[in-house]
Enzyme design. Sequence first.
Site, PDB file in Angstrom:
ATOM      1  N   LYS A   3      -8.971   3.468  -3.044  1.00 57.26           N
ATOM      2  CA  LYS A   3      -9.516   2.923  -1.797  1.00 57.26           C
ATOM      3  C   LYS A   3     -10.890   3.528  -1.507  1.00 57.26           C
ATOM      4  O   LYS A   3     -11.056   4.750  -1.449  1.00 57.26           O
ATOM      5  CB  LYS A   3      -8.543   3.209  -0.655  1.00 57.26           C
ATOM      6  CG  LYS A   3      -8.840   2.460   0.632  1.00 57.26           C
ATOM      7  CD  LYS A   3      -7.709   2.669   1.631  1.00 57.26           C
ATOM      8  CE  LYS A   3      -7.858   1.804   2.863  1.00 57.26           C
ATOM      9  NZ  LYS A   3      -6.729   1.978   3.806  1.00 57.26           N
ATOM     10  N   GLU A  25       0.828  -1.210   0.000  1.00 61.83           N
ATOM     11  CA  GLU A  25       0.000   0.000   0.000  1.00 61.83           C
ATOM     12  C   GLU A  25       0.862   1.260   0.000  1.00 61.83           C
ATOM     13  O   GLU A  25       1.782   1.409   0.801  1.00 61.83           O
ATOM     14  CB  GLU A  25      -0.904  -0.025   1.237  1.00 61.83           C
ATOM     15  CG  GLU A  25      -1.829   1.159   1.366  1.00 61.83           C
ATOM     16  CD  GLU A  25      -2.736   1.061   2.587  1.00 61.83           C
ATOM     17  OE1 GLU A  25      -3.586   1.954   2.755  1.00 61.83           O
ATOM     18  OE2 GLU A  25      -2.594   0.099   3.373  1.00 61.83           O
ATOM     19  N   CYS A  28      -5.938  -2.777   2.056  1.00 56.41           N
ATOM     20  CA  CYS A  28      -6.036  -2.770   3.509  1.00 56.41           C
ATOM     21  C   CYS A  28      -7.426  -3.170   4.010  1.00 56.41           C
ATOM     22  O   CYS A  28      -7.921  -4.237   3.672  1.00 56.41           O
ATOM     23  CB  CYS A  28      -5.585  -1.396   4.017  1.00 56.41           C
ATOM     24  SG  CYS A  28      -5.018  -1.352   5.739  1.00 56.41           S
TER      25      CYS A  28
END
Length: 322
Positions: free
Chosen positions: A131, A44, A165
């Site tokens: 995201k 990430e 994540c």
Amino acid sequence: MTSLNVAIVQAAPVPLAVSDGIDKAVRLAREAVEGGAQLVAFGETFLGGYPLWLDEAPGAALWDHPGTRALHRLLMENAVVADDERLLPLQELADASGAVISIGAHERVRNSLYNNQLTFRPGEPVLDHRKLVPTHGERLVWMRGDGSTLNVHQAEWGRVGALICWEHWMPLARAAMHNLGESVHVAAWPTVRESYAVASRHYAMEGRCFVLAAGLVQVKDDLLDGLERCGGDAAAQELIEAIPGEVLNQGGSLIAAPDAGLLAQAGEGEQMLTATLELSAIAEALASLDTDGHYSRPDVFELTVDTRSRLGVNWRDGDSED
């Protein structure tokens, strides 16, 4: 193609200084490709580094904190943008080698930052995944993505997608990705803690796909080095120096099979984690579980995914029809 060689680059980013980070990423991705990898995954926000001060520095979330403001400015100044020429070496490497390269980055769109997992594809434009929900303190830095970047790349060996994540704890996001039929999934993390390893292996089991859980390695001195590369800032330096401890992201990357079994697992520190994936294992695993097919109940549950780009402001030509 019945087998696929993959690599996770578990390495330290160059925080803030994205151009220097791209140089490092190209070198490491080339090393992986020369070692035979057909799919290469980074963690990430490898390009720009994970904003560790949000979780680790006392007072970072206080209103108008001068150090937080300075670090945000530096992220804005250095973030990648659409058609960023600095990214061309990664695209050229994908084109020349035929490999797919997945890497996280801070991306600037107008005056907001996004957490974007970029997929460089041979002979095709880069694929974005922004995201959907920045986690907790991350909302001080990143804008939320929309459904337009829930997607997969169709390679000759199958489909590859990515989530970032805590998106791996969004059941409907997982269901949407499983519907897209991934053969390989990149799970991008800042570091793969025990619970993150559980989420990654669960995703492999649930989606009947291989999962590359890619983490970073990062210490406090990396942040100070990146800050210096960007010209320094006294308030930002004071905030970073207030972070307790030295090792903040420890790696822990892993590669999981469609039955959730571990094929490879990294320890702490920088390393190249590799495996050969036997793609026939996917069809064999589907015999007992297909959450998007024979183990679903479309008569009971239905999911609608809005893949429109949500711009907020839509300009219309004055001569266009209402």
